[in-house]
Design a protein around this motif. Structure first.
Motif, short mmCIF file in Angstrom:
data_model
loop_
_atom_site.label_atom_id
_atom_site.label_comp_id
_atom_site.label_asym_id
_atom_site.label_seq_id
_atom_site.Cartn_x
_atom_site.Cartn_y
_atom_site.Cartn_z
N PRO A 1 0.82 -1.21 0.00
CA PRO A 1 0.00 0.00 0.00
C PRO A 1 0.86 1.26 0.00
O PRO A 1 1.95 1.29 0.58
N ALA A 2 0.36 2.29 -0.67
CA ALA A 2 1.01 3.60 -0.58
C ALA A 2 0.66 4.22 0.76
O ALA A 2 -0.27 3.78 1.44
N HIS A 3 1.41 5.24 1.17
CA HIS A 3 1.20 5.87 2.46
C HIS A 3 1.09 7.38 2.30
O HIS A 3 1.74 7.98 1.43
N GLY A 4 0.27 7.99 3.16
CA GLY A 4 0.23 9.44 3.20
C GLY A 4 1.45 9.98 3.92
O GLY A 4 2.24 9.24 4.49
N THR B 1 -8.64 5.67 1.11
CA THR B 1 -7.87 4.45 0.93
C THR B 1 -6.78 4.71 -0.10
O THR B 1 -7.06 5.10 -1.23
N MET B 2 -5.53 4.51 0.30
CA MET B 2 -4.42 4.77 -0.60
C MET B 2 -4.30 3.64 -1.62
O MET B 2 -4.66 2.49 -1.34
N THR C 1 -2.47 0.80 -4.17
CA THR C 1 -1.38 -0.15 -3.99
C THR C 1 -0.34 0.06 -5.08
O THR C 1 -0.63 0.56 -6.16
#
Length: 217
Positions: free
Chosen positions: A159-162, A183-184, A186
């Motif tokens: 997953p990507a992150h903020g 929701t970030m 992937t």
């Protein structure tokens, strides 16, 4: 990877010529075995993988030496070390080479898209490291009960992150405490292919690496 129930039935290292807890390449090794097997690999059990059905739980093993039988007496076989990889210690498992020969078909399979499984993930690694790289083997949390078979191929994603700041808050501006509920997406970080499948677990190899892969994907 060995079924835990099978591992319990193999001979164990019970002593050495020096009587020390750890055995070197110069020592003879004694195992609790009487029989016709002559060529052995000695393994150390490490990570355990619990299956939904306990009889299919598996144990990861790491080879520490290869040895051959020298003599037998009163239910004890003396082994001579032929290849020393790591120190041997009491309780290590001796598995006859005849029981661990790699099947011919492991080198003859065609990679193909595996079945879609929402919770498929890396359950462990064949080497104790924090990151996996191309060519390394990993353990997946699904096996042929879930139709994961030899040759099944999958993309590895994370997953990507903020943005996260020192206060532990997420946002685009430091100090912005507004909660983010999005929701970030992937990100694909690699590809793997299954080389061996067990009832509830599989062994796969990383065949393509886009970026550094964490030990859990």
């Amino acid at each position: 990877m060995v079924l835990e129930s099978e591992l319990a039935n193999f001979p164990k290292v019970i002593g050495s010529s020096d009587g020390l807890n750890y055995v070197t390449a110069e020592d003879d090794v004694y195992i609790d075995y009487q029989g016709e097997e002559t060529d052995w690999a000695i393994y150390r059990a490490s990570q355990r993988f619990a299956a939904p059905q306990p009889e299919y739980s598996m144990q990861q093993v790491r080879m520490v030496a290869k040895a051959r039988s020298q003599s037998q007496a009163d239910g004890v076989t003396t082994l001579v070390i032929e290849r020393f990889i790591h120190e041997i210690k009491q309780g290590d498992v001796a598995i006859p080479l005849s029981a661990i020969q790699t099947p011919d078909q492991i080198n003859h399979f065609q990679p193909h898209a595996g079945p879609v499984i929402d919770d498929l993930s890396i359950a462990g690694m064949m080497d104790a490291v924090n990151y996996v790289v191309r060519g390394q083997a990993v353990v997946l949390n699904r096996g042929y009960v879930s139709r994961v078979e030899q040759g099944s191929s999958y993309a590895l994603v994370k997953p990507a992150h903020g943005f996260q700041f020192s206060q532990g808050e997420f946002g685009l501006v430091e100090g912005d405490s507004e909660e983010i509920s999005l929701t970030m997406p992937t990100i694909e970080v690699g590809q793997l292919v299954v080389i061996r499948s067990y009832p509830f677990f599989s062994i796969a190899v990383i065949i393509e690496q886009v970026s550094q892969l964490p030990s859990r994907c």
